[in-house]
Design an enzyme around this catalytic site. Structure first.
Site, PDB file in Angstrom:
ATOM      1  N   ASP A   4       0.862  -1.191   0.000  1.00 14.75           N
ATOM      2  CA  ASP A   4       0.000   0.000   0.000  1.00 14.75           C
ATOM      3  C   ASP A   4       0.898   1.241   0.000  1.00 14.75           C
ATOM      4  O   ASP A   4       1.836   1.333   0.790  1.00 14.75           O
ATOM      5  CB  ASP A   4      -0.900  -0.016   1.248  1.00 14.75           C
ATOM      6  N   ASP A  99      -4.020   2.384  -4.977  1.00 14.50           N
ATOM      7  CA  ASP A  99      -2.676   2.413  -4.369  1.00 14.50           C
ATOM      8  C   ASP A  99      -2.390   1.180  -3.533  1.00 14.50           C
ATOM      9  O   ASP A  99      -1.549   1.208  -2.656  1.00 14.50           O
ATOM     10  CB  ASP A  99      -2.525   3.682  -3.513  1.00 14.50           C
ATOM     11  N   GLU A 100      -3.119   0.095  -3.809  1.00 15.22           N
ATOM     12  CA  GLU A 100      -3.060  -1.049  -2.918  1.00 15.22           C
ATOM     13  C   GLU A 100      -3.176  -2.336  -3.731  1.00 15.22           C
ATOM     14  O   GLU A 100      -3.951  -2.391  -4.685  1.00 15.22           O
ATOM     15  CB  GLU A 100      -4.255  -0.916  -1.966  1.00 15.22           C
TER      16      GLU A 100
HETATM   17  P1  TTP Z   1      -5.412   5.015   1.644  1.00 16.97           P
HETATM   18  O1  TTP Z   1      -4.362   4.021   1.232  1.00 16.97           O
HETATM   19  O2  TTP Z   1      -6.429   4.576   2.633  1.00 16.97           O
HETATM   20  O3  TTP Z   1      -4.730   6.318   2.263  1.00 16.97           O
HETATM   21  P2  TTP Z   1      -3.347   7.010   1.940  1.00 16.97           P
HETATM   22  O4  TTP Z   1      -2.608   6.302   0.859  1.00 16.97           O
HETATM   23  O5  TTP Z   1      -3.589   8.469   1.708  1.00 16.97           O
HETATM   24  O6  TTP Z   1      -2.579   6.890   3.312  1.00 16.97           O
HETATM   25  P3  TTP Z   1      -1.879   5.603   3.985  1.00 16.97           P
HETATM   26  O7  TTP Z   1      -0.422   5.967   4.103  1.00 16.97           O
HETATM   27  O8  TTP Z   1      -2.519   5.453   5.320  1.00 16.97           O
HETATM   28  O9  TTP Z   1      -2.097   4.433   3.076  1.00 16.97           O
HETATM   29  O10 TTP Z   1      -6.178   5.526   0.370  1.00 16.97           O
HETATM   30  C1  TTP Z   1      -5.516   5.752  -0.872  1.00 16.97           C
HETATM   31  C2  TTP Z   1      -6.016   7.013  -1.526  1.00 16.97           C
HETATM   32  O11 TTP Z   1      -7.421   6.931  -1.714  1.00 16.97           O
HETATM   33  C3  TTP Z   1      -5.777   8.258  -0.690  1.00 16.97           C
HETATM   34  O12 TTP Z   1      -4.499   8.841  -0.918  1.00 16.97           O
HETATM   35  C4  TTP Z   1      -6.887   9.152  -1.123  1.00 16.97           C
HETATM   36  C5  TTP Z   1      -7.999   8.225  -1.540  1.00 16.97           C
HETATM   37  N1  TTP Z   1      -9.036   8.223  -0.496  1.00 16.97           N
HETATM   38  C6  TTP Z   1     -10.153   9.032  -0.655  1.00 16.97           C
HETATM   39  O13 TTP Z   1     -10.289   9.696  -1.667  1.00 16.97           O
HETATM   40  N2  TTP Z   1     -11.091   9.064   0.330  1.00 16.97           N
HETATM   41  C7  TTP Z   1     -10.947   8.363   1.494  1.00 16.97           C
HETATM   42  O14 TTP Z   1     -11.815   8.430   2.379  1.00 16.97           O
HETATM   43  C8  TTP Z   1      -9.777   7.543   1.668  1.00 16.97           C
HETATM   44  C9  TTP Z   1      -9.572   6.764   2.932  1.00 16.97           C
HETATM   45  C10 TTP Z   1      -8.863   7.517   0.650  1.00 16.97           C
HETATM   46 MG    MG Z   2      -2.285   4.188   0.921  1.00 17.65          MG
END
Ligand code: TTP
Ligand code: MG
Length: 401
Positions: A4, A99-100
């Site tokens: 991720d 992103d995962e």
């Molecule tokens: P995530 O992987 O949950 O968050 P992140 O990559 O920003 O942070 P982390 O380091 O904790 O992984 O989500 C990936 C992307 O999806 C995030 O950058 C933005 C988008 N997203 C939204 O648009 N709305 C949301 O509520 C969430 C949780 C994520």
């Molecule tokens: Mg992320």
């Protein structure tokens, strides 16, 4: 492996604008607009910001942060490059969102010496080629790998050895276990179950009585048991777009114009996947946050903007007649997706003309951007939303794609 990217949207912005490096960055919208934080850089998180927080709160806590509206094409582009790197490491790849991903390393780790070394190499390639940080969890099953990657953030790498699943999970809060949302968490805490260890010893029947069939899944996950394979994601089951308004509204022409725009985005996506829809659903959220959905099943499947919007508009008209509250959010979804049945349209010249019109519009937009051609019905949006070549920027960047 579960991989991720860290603070994905915010990190992409920092890469594209080096002035933002090491600074608090928030993607989701300007602080004077409504809506929530979609992604906060780790510098912003150190100051208490997190995804889901209202932008106004984020601005109070951290006025020095840079607030960015965000733009989906940038993130899609980074995501495609990220997935291409992963595919170089193993063909057994399952992407989950942008992103995962899960990656089955079995059999490929010997090239690198160990799975751990494979993950180190993978992280380095992502850093070298995209300037992004990935966190990776390694375990014998998906659920444990996911918990491990989340726990290792940021820039983490955490391997849970075979046999260590239960001791690894046991001390963690139940909120860390995939599948437990806010509601399940409340129920479990009400029963005095606060850690995954507590949950792992709750009799299966007790969990089933509270959570039905998913009780069994929770029981297995809590014990570190998960036999789901890493599989490429199947075809989409539905396509939807929705947006929250800057101010709650009763303005019928604005509601219709927004619905038309969202329908066009859904329609373009549907046709890009060469699918037709059987069911169209309108979603509305009112000022008091009650949310309703209204569906209509088509007699004959379709894929044109006119079919999607026409049905959505009828559902909207009915809903507006029944409820007088201002509307906070509007969305449209198509589901029951099927392969097109071309031969039926041959008999209907009007339907055929519409289809040709839609595909001509699709071609123009593909070549020159979504805004290159706009329908009169969406014109009222011009005064309200910023626009660029990829269309209007609605409240949330990930929803205006
Ligand atoms: P995530 O992987 O949950 O968050 P992140 O990559 O920003 O942070 P982390 O380091 O904790 O992984 O989500 C990936 C992307 O999806 C995030 O950058 C933005 C988008 N997203 C939204 O648009 N709305 C949301 O509520 C969430 C949780 C994520
Ligand atoms: Mg992320």
């Amino acid at each position: 492996m579960h991989i991720d990217l860290d603070a994905f949207f915010a990190s992409v912005e920092q890469v594209l604008n080096p002035e933002l490096k090491d600074k608090p960055v928030v993607v989701g919208g300007r602080p004077d607009r409504r809506g929530v934080v979609a992604s906060a850089s780790y510098e912003a998180r150190a100051l208490g910001l997190h995804a889901g927080m209202p932008l106004s709160t984020a601005c109070c806590l951290c006025p020095q942060a840079t607030f960015i509206e965000g733009s989906f094409p940038k993130y899609r582009n980074a995501s495609q490059k990220f997935m291409a790197i992963l595919a170089d490491f193993s063909p057994f790849l399952e992407s989950i969102g942008l992103d995962e991903a899960y990656l089955d390393a079995t059999g490929f780790e010997s090239i690198y010496g160990s799975t751990h070394q494979m993950a180190v190499t993978l992280k380095q390639r992502i850093k070298d080629e995209l300037a992004l940080c990935a966190s990776i969890g390694i375990a014998g099953c998906k659920v444990v790998a996911k918990v491990a990657s989340e726990l290792s953030k940021p820039d983490g790498l955490l391997e849970v050895a075979a046999g260590e699943e239960h001791p690894f999970l046991a001390p963690l809060s139940i909120a860390k276990l995939p599948g437990i949302g806010k509601k399940a968490e409340r129920t479990l805490r009400g029963l005095g179950i606060n850690t995954i260890g507590n949950l792992s010893i709750v009799p299966l029947n007790t969990l089933k009585s509270h959570f039905g069939a998913s009780g069994e899944l929770l029981h297995r996950f809590a014990n570190g048991i998960d036999d789901r394979r890493v599989a490429p994601p199947g075809a989409a089951k539905s396509i939807s777009r929705e947006t929250t308004f800057g101010n709650d509204t009763k303005d019928h022409s604005l509601l219709k114009a927004t619905l038309r725009y969202l329908s066009e985005r859904v329609g373009a996506d549907l046709r890009r996947r060469s699918k037709q829809t059987r069911c169209i659903t309108l979603k509305l959220r009112y000022t008091d946050f009650t949310t309703i959905t209204r569906s209509h099943t088509l007699r004959q499947t379709g894929d044109t903007d006119q079919t999607i919007f026409g049905t959505g508009e009828k559902l909207l008209k009915k809903a507006l007649a029944q409820e007088g509250q201002p509307i906070r959010l509007i969305g449209i979804r198509v589901s029951g997706l099927v392969e097109p049945e071309k031969q039926l349209d041959m008999l209907n010249p009007a339907a055929q003309r519409l289809e040709q019109l839609n595909s001509a519009i699709d071609r123009i937009r593909k070549k020159h951007g979504f805004s290159a051609i706009q329908t009169g019905r969406t014109l009222p949006l011009k005064d309200i939303f910023p626009t660029d070549k990829d269309g209007y920027t609605l409240q949330m960047p990930n929803l205006s794609r």
